[in-house]
Motif scaffolding. Structure first.
Motif, PDB file in Angstrom:
ATOM      1  N   LEU A  23       0.833  -1.199   0.000  1.00  6.87           N
ATOM      2  CA  LEU A  23       0.000   0.000   0.000  1.00  6.87           C
ATOM      3  C   LEU A  23       0.867   1.249   0.000  1.00  6.87           C
ATOM      4  N   GLY A  24       1.924   1.228   0.814  1.00  9.12           N
ATOM      5  CA  GLY A  24       2.819   2.378   0.861  1.00  9.12           C
ATOM      6  C   GLY A  24       3.470   2.655  -0.481  1.00  9.12           C
ATOM      7  N   LYS A  25       3.907   1.594  -1.169  1.00  6.91           N
ATOM      8  CA  LYS A  25       4.521   1.769  -2.482  1.00  6.91           C
ATOM      9  C   LYS A  25       3.526   2.348  -3.484  1.00  6.91           C
ATOM     10  N   ARG A  26       2.303   1.852  -3.443  1.00 12.55           N
ATOM     11  CA  ARG A  26       1.292   2.328  -4.392  1.00 12.55           C
ATOM     12  C   ARG A  26       0.979   3.805  -4.143  1.00 12.55           C
ATOM     13  N   LEU A  27       0.880   4.180  -2.873  1.00 12.11           N
ATOM     14  CA  LEU A  27       0.604   5.578  -2.561  1.00 12.11           C
ATOM     15  C   LEU A  27       1.791   6.464  -2.939  1.00 12.11           C
ATOM     16  N   ALA A  28       3.009   5.936  -2.755  1.00  7.65           N
ATOM     17  CA  ALA A  28       4.205   6.725  -3.050  1.00  7.65           C
ATOM     18  C   ALA A  28       4.304   7.082  -4.524  1.00  7.65           C
ATOM     19  N   VAL A  29       3.806   6.239  -5.402  1.00  8.63           N
ATOM     20  CA  VAL A  29       3.930   6.495  -6.839  1.00  8.63           C
ATOM     21  C   VAL A  29       2.664   7.087  -7.439  1.00  8.63           C
ATOM     22  N   SER A  30       1.621   7.263  -6.624  1.00  9.88           N
ATOM     23  CA  SER A  30       0.377   7.819  -7.160  1.00  9.88           C
ATOM     24  C   SER A  30       0.557   9.299  -7.421  1.00  9.88           C
ATOM     25  N   SER A  31      -0.153   9.800  -8.399  1.00  2.00           N
ATOM     26  CA  SER A  31      -0.082  11.218  -8.740  1.00  2.00           C
ATOM     27  C   SER A  31      -1.504  11.758  -8.779  1.00  2.00           C
ATOM     28  N   LEU A  32      -1.754  12.717  -9.644  1.00  2.00           N
ATOM     29  CA  LEU A  32      -3.111  13.252  -9.783  1.00  2.00           C
ATOM     30  C   LEU A  32      -3.961  12.405 -10.712  1.00  2.00           C
ATOM     31  N   ALA A  33      -3.462  11.238 -11.114  1.00  2.00           N
ATOM     32  CA  ALA A  33      -4.205  10.408 -12.059  1.00  2.00           C
ATOM     33  C   ALA A  33      -5.543   9.914 -11.505  1.00  2.00           C
ATOM     34  N   PRO A  34      -5.644   9.477 -10.232  1.00  2.00           N
ATOM     35  CA  PRO A  34      -6.923   8.960  -9.753  1.00  2.00           C
ATOM     36  C   PRO A  34      -7.970  10.061  -9.635  1.00  2.00           C
ATOM     37  N   CYS A  35      -9.235   9.668  -9.754  1.00  2.00           N
ATOM     38  CA  CYS A  35     -10.332  10.590  -9.481  1.00  2.00           C
ATOM     39  C   CYS A  35     -10.261  10.975  -8.000  1.00  2.00           C
ATOM     40  N   PRO A  36     -10.242  12.252  -7.676  1.00  2.00           N
ATOM     41  CA  PRO A  36     -10.100  12.650  -6.268  1.00  2.00           C
ATOM     42  C   PRO A  36     -11.262  12.183  -5.395  1.00  2.00           C
ATOM     43  N   VAL A  37     -12.450  12.039  -5.989  1.00  2.00           N
ATOM     44  CA  VAL A  37     -13.601  11.563  -5.204  1.00  2.00           C
ATOM     45  C   VAL A  37     -13.402  10.093  -4.837  1.00  2.00           C
ATOM     46  N   GLU A  38     -13.052   9.272  -5.819  1.00  2.00           N
ATOM     47  CA  GLU A  38     -12.824   7.851  -5.557  1.00  2.00           C
ATOM     48  C   GLU A  38     -11.631   7.647  -4.621  1.00  2.00           C
ATOM     49  N   PHE A  39     -10.590   8.435  -4.821  1.00  2.00           N
ATOM     50  CA  PHE A  39      -9.382   8.292  -4.001  1.00  2.00           C
ATOM     51  C   PHE A  39      -9.691   8.621  -2.538  1.00  2.00           C
ATOM     52  N   THR A  40     -10.426   9.728  -2.308  1.00  3.21           N
ATOM     53  CA  THR A  40     -10.754  10.119  -0.939  1.00  3.21           C
ATOM     54  C   THR A  40     -11.709   9.123  -0.294  1.00  3.21           C
ATOM     55  N   ALA A  41     -12.646   8.596  -1.080  1.00  2.00           N
ATOM     56  CA  ALA A  41     -13.574   7.595  -0.544  1.00  2.00           C
ATOM     57  C   ALA A  41     -12.817   6.353  -0.078  1.00  2.00           C
ATOM     58  N   ALA A  42     -11.852   5.912  -0.876  1.00  2.00           N
ATOM     59  CA  ALA A  42     -11.052   4.745  -0.502  1.00  2.00           C
ATOM     60  C   ALA A  42     -10.226   5.038   0.740  1.00  2.00           C
ATOM     61  N   TYR A  43      -9.723   6.262   0.837  1.00  2.45           N
ATOM     62  CA  TYR A  43      -8.911   6.639   1.996  1.00  2.45           C
ATOM     63  C   TYR A  43      -9.761   6.615   3.269  1.00  2.45           C
ATOM     64  N   VAL A  44     -10.963   7.166   3.190  1.00  2.73           N
ATOM     65  CA  VAL A  44     -11.844   7.189   4.368  1.00  2.73           C
ATOM     66  C   VAL A  44     -12.220   5.775   4.777  1.00  2.73           C
ATOM     67  N   ARG A  45     -12.503   4.904   3.814  1.00  2.00           N
ATOM     68  CA  ARG A  45     -12.819   3.494   4.115  1.00  2.00           C
ATOM     69  C   ARG A  45     -11.651   2.820   4.840  1.00  2.00           C
ATOM     70  N   MET A  46     -10.436   3.075   4.362  1.00  5.10           N
ATOM     71  CA  MET A  46      -9.271   2.470   4.988  1.00  5.10           C
ATOM     72  C   MET A  46      -9.118   2.973   6.424  1.00  5.10           C
ATOM     73  N   CYS A  47      -9.330   4.270   6.634  1.00  2.22           N
ATOM     74  CA  CYS A  47      -9.226   4.835   7.987  1.00  2.22           C
ATOM     75  C   CYS A  47     -10.274   4.229   8.914  1.00  2.22           C
ATOM     76  N   ALA A  48     -11.467   3.983   8.361  1.00  2.00           N
ATOM     77  CA  ALA A  48     -12.534   3.403   9.187  1.00  2.00           C
ATOM     78  C   ALA A  48     -12.142   2.022   9.695  1.00  2.00           C
ATOM     79  N   THR A  49     -11.382   1.264   8.910  1.00  6.20           N
ATOM     80  CA  THR A  49     -10.963  -0.079   9.348  1.00  6.20           C
ATOM     81  C   THR A  49      -9.954  -0.021  10.483  1.00  6.20           C
TER      82      THR A  49
END
Length: 606
Positions: A23-49
């Motif tokens: 997960l850390g590697k994937r986040l380290a190489v991510s840029s502005l390519a993902p949709c910010p809505v989908e990216f933030t939704a996934a982030y909030v879901r991960m935090c909830a766990t």
């Protein structure tokens, strides 16, 4: 039965560690390519766990917030949903008991405020409105937009001259950048998801070192238009090169004895050998560029009458002051003064002296390492923040340490100790690190006494300034010494005058200066009434469908520290053929896969 047990790493923990690392590697190489809505939704879901369940804002609030994001993504939301998302995120941020909750709330709040238009687009059009403007991560990360996957494929195919030719479509200084580029392209390299990012700079250097032969780029028919370029640094050289290819007649006016700007007067020869720099500059001049050295331009109006356009790229060659008591004492020099003297082959003699270097950037490291090569007995780098907060590249900091420089972190200069008009020491106040300020942890005064660091010389390396006053007097607008321009680089109120590089953006990197020159050439060409294109003129090898097994990154080898510290000879050795081929084979060819496949893979002209 034992009362306590030695903790052992279980199989489940090993698996979770692997998931965290992936997960850390994937986040380290991510840029502005993902949709910010989908990216933030996934982030909030991960935090909830991660919630322990103790406090309601985290246990209930994060899951409710995640459901609201799902409503936006699944077309169940309206305008009121966005307000509810913002209120919910703010409530979690303000009331959660620990960082698991309030950090998640803060990030969601930042996203809904920063990307509200994208959230609204999902509601109105039931689709992502975020535009992926670049093709592949490394190309996105390169300010000049160099076709990195293309030239890596050419190197792997054994076509090094074609690789250099492809690089020069967007960057006319591949030799220089192969040696000193800060390689921002590597930050988002997708290979980092597998093991390590590609060593893109190393492959570029290999291509330049192993060209099969020279070549002549394509030139457009002569236009009869003359363009004056004020400043012979990377921005001026790049603009002049592309203008020459477009058929115009550029002439560079350089105030100093030699071309190169901060490439020569800011980067020591042990990083950028002068023969390499001179060779690349001469190659550019041979494409049709005139030069006048020792030519300080004071009147742009007069110059404009003799030329059809003017490009102002004077760089940032002045120094900044610390503003300390005693700073005017003998023995205190600026980084600009020191490196300029070395660039003019006037190497100072610091034999037996103790040197204090104030600063934490690449220039400070260059000054410290150069001082050792000038005979200094001891070099101490003084920095008011932590080493972790230094803006210098990690490899520069490591190199300085290896060569014997002492790094004194969390010590802020207070005043200069002076004896008989000469510097005798630097008085510093120990600091303690604190909260963020301007994006970095800010230091504050520690509850302890001041310290005096004895020294016979002090070098101030806290940034560069722009000598724009002569141009401001001619009616050119400036803001904090920077030249003010329109979005196309045109100077308002002066027809046909453009500006770019460090004097317009502030001190920056070589590759950003190259990009400024490239942009200026295109806009000046348009101003002159033309629409010349710089086109791809090499065939890129086809993708080889081969397995991408894990393979670590090959780092660039260096000469031994005890050997290299005694001279200004090049410290980096460069790849062997075996290392270059292995490194090139690691490329995932994002120009063909992912967004590259959808959008044609590359920009063939500009």
């Amino acid at each position: 039965m034992a009362r306590l047990h030695v903790m052992e790493r279980s199989e489940a923990q090993a698996v979770m560690d692997g998931l965290h690392e992936a997960l850390g590697k994937r986040l380290a190489v991510s840029s502005l390519a993902p949709c910010p809505v989908e990216f933030t939704a996934a982030y909030v879901r991960m935090c909830a766990t991660q919630s322990c369940g103790k406090c309601t804002p985290c246990r209930v609030g994060l899951r409710a917030l995640a459901d609201l994001f799902d409503d936006v993504l699944e077309n169940r939301a309206d305008g009121k949903t966005l307000d509810l998302i913002e209120r919910t995120a703010r409530a979690i941020y303000l009331s959660a008991d620990c960082a698991i909750g309030y950090e998640a709330g803060e990030m969601a709040l930042t996203a809904i405020r920063g990307f509200r238009d994208d959230f609204a687009h999902h509601i109105e059009h039931h689709a992502c409105g975020f535009t992926q403007s670049q093709l592949v991560p490394c190309v996105s990360g390169c300010p000049a937009g160099v076709d990195i996957p293309g030239y890596i494929a050419l190197v792997e195919a054994g076509r090094n001259t074609d690789a250099v030719r492809l690089i020069r479509k967007d960057n006319p200084l591949p030799v220089v950048c192969g040696l000193v580029c800060e390689h921002p392209c590597e930050i988002n390299c997708r290979r980092g998801m597998v093991d390590d990012p590609m060593n893109i700079r190393g492959i570029k250097r290999y291509a330049c070192d192993h060209m099969e032969g020279d070549y002549t780029p394509n030139h457009a028919a002569p236009t009869g238009k003359r363009v004056a370029v004020i400043g012979g640094g990377p921005a001026g050289l790049s603009a002049a090169y592309y203008l020459a290819l477009m058929g115009h007649s550029p002439k560079i006016f350089e105030a100093r004895r030699k071309l190169g700007g901060m490439l020569r007067y800011g980067i020591p020869a042990y990083r950028l050998p002068r023969e390499e720099l001179d060779g690349e500059i001469q190659w550019l001049l041979d494409q049709g560029i005139e030069v006048e050295l020792d030519a300080k331009i004071d009147d742009i109006g007069a110059l404009r009458t003799d030329f059809d356009a003017v490009y102002l790229a004077i760089g940032a060659h002045a120094d900044n002051k610390l503003g300390l008591e005693g700073e005017d004492a003998e023995g205190i020099v600026s980084a600009v003064q020191m490196l300029r003297a070395i660039g003019d082959d006037e190497t100072p003699d610091f034999s037996g002296e103790r040197i204090c270097v104030v600063g934490g950037g690449n220039v400070a490291m260059d000054c410290a390492r150069s001082a050792l090569r000038c005979g200094a007995e001891k070099v101490t780098i003084v920095y008011r923040r932590r080493v972790a907060d230094m803006t210098a590249q990690d490899e520069e900091i490591v190199g300085a340490k290896e060569e014997g420089c002492e790094l004194l972190e969390l010590h802020a200069p207070v005043r200069v100790a002076v004896e008989d008009g000469r510097v005798a020491g630097l008085v510093v106040q120990p600091q303690i690190i604190g909260g963020l300020k301007w994006g970095r942890p800010a230091p504050r005064k520690a509850d302890t006494d001041e310290i005096t660091i004895p020294c016979e010389r002090m070098i101030v390396a806290i940034g560069q300034a722009i000598e724009s006053e002569p141009f401001a007097k001619q009616g050119i607008a400036t803001n904090r010494s920077k030249i003010v321009t329109d979005s196309d680089g045109a100077v308002a109120g002066l027809d046909g005058v453009f500006s770019g590089g460090d004097c317009q953006s502030g001190p920056s990197t070589v590759i950003r200066a190259v990009n400024a020159g490239k942009v200026a050439a295109a806009n000046i060409d348009h101003y002159l009434g033309f629409n010349h294109r710089i086109e791809l003129d090499v065939e890129i090898p086809q993708v080889q469908f081969k397995g991408k097994i894990s393979c670590a990154r090959s780092e660039m080898p260096f000469r031994e520290a005890h050997e290299r510290v005694g001279d200004f000879d090049e410290i980096e050795i460069g790849y062997t053929h075996e290392e270059a081929m292995q490194e090139a084979s690691r490329c995932l060819r994002c120009d063909h896969f992912g967004f590259g496949a959808f959008r044609g893979g590359r920009i063939e002209q500009w």
